[in-house]
Design an enzyme around this catalytic site. Structure first.
Site, PDB file in Angstrom:
ATOM      1  N   HIS A 142     -21.336 -13.991 -32.591  1.00  0.00           N
ATOM      2  CA  HIS A 142     -20.708 -13.330 -33.739  1.00  0.00           C
ATOM      3  C   HIS A 142     -20.829 -11.815 -33.606  1.00  0.00           C
ATOM      4  O   HIS A 142     -21.819 -11.293 -33.097  1.00  0.00           O
ATOM      5  CB  HIS A 142     -21.371 -13.786 -35.045  1.00  0.00           C
ATOM      6  N   HIS A 143     -19.800 -11.124 -34.087  1.00  0.00           N
ATOM      7  CA  HIS A 143     -19.782  -9.662 -33.982  1.00  0.00           C
ATOM      8  C   HIS A 143     -20.841  -9.014 -34.868  1.00  0.00           C
ATOM      9  O   HIS A 143     -21.178  -7.849 -34.683  1.00  0.00           O
ATOM     10  CB  HIS A 143     -18.398  -9.124 -34.327  1.00  0.00           C
TER      11      HIS A 143
END
Length: 455
Positions: A136-137
């Site tokens: 995930h960013h």
């Protein structure tokens, strides 16, 4: 314990069912000459048996009930969930691999667990296998993700990959939780004031990134997105890109932006969908990374020169705007650079949660980012890394993302597009090579004239 930074938190809040906010990478390896039949399974078991992973992959997201905040809480990742083994019907080709990776990249991560997955893929033709990793960013940006992948590899074909460093920081105390909100408010107020003061100056001049952003035209890339993705790949020789940069006095990054601009121009012309004004790109700029985050980037908006047929004239426009934009960012303090990024993300965050991404003003047409893996050949338990394909994320209203990774003597472009709105994505990838050829021809045929000045 490490608190999610405001930028980490924004990336977390931008998650939606149609636009999951993870980034990924597809690594393709050549099997060692003496590899046993179960070599890929051995790699799978070796990765699954890691005692720990580098921060924050050894942690899960926990929320602070007395403040709008989240922090990384030490976890015990379940290898049987996070690490998967797949097999293509042998001999698997690029089409079969691409179909699997597109499927894996379209599926959101489970945010109640550590926010990453690793997939070993065997059955690839020509004595190869693949490794697809996504995270995930909110946990990492592209540059930090590439650094993590690099830490699992070795420049020595016989060497063992390192395993990372565990996070030994203690959990958050009650007093820390109580003071999060006022500390964040004070820090944000001061940084925002600096940013707004600087933004006023950034609006002046024809090469202003602010003026470029507000003059961005709507395009085929800026539509309501579906949940499924397409991936396209192109490889370019780094030596050729450097040759163009030297001949024009531009930076290699500017060369790539100009090449992509030429490819997009042709792609849209074929569909009778090219706006009269130049399309623009959001161009991330890496920043000094603090110890408590793997996200450290802000960005500028630059024209791609899609309204200019001449490749070298297009290059001049691109180079002038990126030079000005980077200078503006350099004049901000480090904290203000983070909040400049947050201000830029705010319209996207609102669009994500209102479902109006295709109806709000378009601030750029798509993102073009660039990371470097390294010049040396890398190996995983003796298997040579042939290529690393970056696979980024999309937000609503922005249906294309192009990410570049430099490895050895090659630059690999990973195109990610919305399956429902962008037809023939591979054509766009193919056109980048043709755009580079047009630029080489223009350099060979041009009369003596001024080139973009070197920085």
């Amino acid at each position: 314990m490490k608190l999610l930074t405001p930028l980490d938190h924004a990336m977390l809040r931008m998650e939606s069912a149609r636009t999951p906010m993870h980034i990924g990478a597809l690594a393709i390896f050549r099997l060692p000459e003496d590899a046993p039949d179960d070599f890929v399974r051995q790699v799978y078991e070796a990765f699954s048996a890691l005692a720990y992973l580098p921060f924050p992959y050894d942690s899960e997201i926990a929320h602070v009930p007395i403040a709008v905040a989240a922090y990384w809480k030490k976890a015990d990742p379940d290898p049987s969930y996070h690490v998967r083994l797949h097999a293509l019907p042998a001999p698997g080709g690029e089409a079969e691999l691409g179909t699997l990776v597109e499927y894996l990249h379209s599926r959101p991560l489970d945010l109640s667990r550590p926010v990453w997955e690793a997939h070993l893929i065997e059955g690839l033709s020509d004595n190869r296998f693949a490794f697809y990793f996504k995270a995930h960013h909110c946990a990492t940006d592209g540059a930090a993700a590439v650094e993590t992948i690099q830490s699992w590899l070795s420049t020595d074909p016989t060497g063992l990959p390192p395993t990372g460093t565990p996070d030994e920081s203690p959990d958050m105390g009650f007093l820390q939780k109580l003071t999060i909100l006022p500390r964040r408010f004070t820090e944000g107020t001061l940084a925002t004031a600096e940013v707004l003061n600087r933004v006023a100056r950034m609006t002046f001049g024809s090469e202003s990134v602010i003026r470029t952003a507000v003059s961005t035209p709507d395009s085929q890339f800026n539509q309501h997105l579906g949940p499924h993705r397409r991936v396209a790949i192109e490889n370019m020789e780094l030596a050729t890109l450097k040759e163009i940069a030297k001949a024009t006095g531009a930076k290699v990054n500017d060369v790539m932006l100009s090449i992509i601009g030429g490819a997009v121009r042709r792609y849209l012309l074929e569909q009778d969908a090219l706006p009269k004004q130049s399309l623009t790109a959001s161009v991330p700029i890496g920043l000094t990374r603090e110890s408590d985050t793997r996200n450290a980037a802000t960005g500028i908006v630059a024209p791609l020169g899609t309204d200019i047929a001449d490749p070298l004239e297009r290059m001049k426009v691109v180079a002038a705007h990126t030079r000005r934009g980077k200078d503006d960012i350099d004049h901000l303090s480090r904290t203000a650079q983070d909040y400049f990024a947050l201000i830029g993300l705010t319209p996207l965050l609102i669009a994500q949660h209102t479902g109006l991404g295709d109806q709000t003003p378009t601030l750029f047409n798509f993102t073009v980012s660039n990371v470097v893996l390294g010049k040396d050949k890398l190996y995983l338990l003796g298997a040579e890394l042939l290529t690393l394909v970056p696979i980024s994320f999309l937000v609503d209203g922005y249906g294309l993302n192009v990410t570049l990774v430099g490895y050895a003597d090659t630059v690999t472009l990973g195109f990610v597009g919305c399956r429902d709105t962008l037809p023939h994505l591979q054509r766009l990838a193919d056109y980048t090579r043709e755009s580079m050829a047009e630029m080489l021809d223009a350099i060979a045929e041009r009369p003596a004239r001024e080139a973009p000045p070197a920085e």
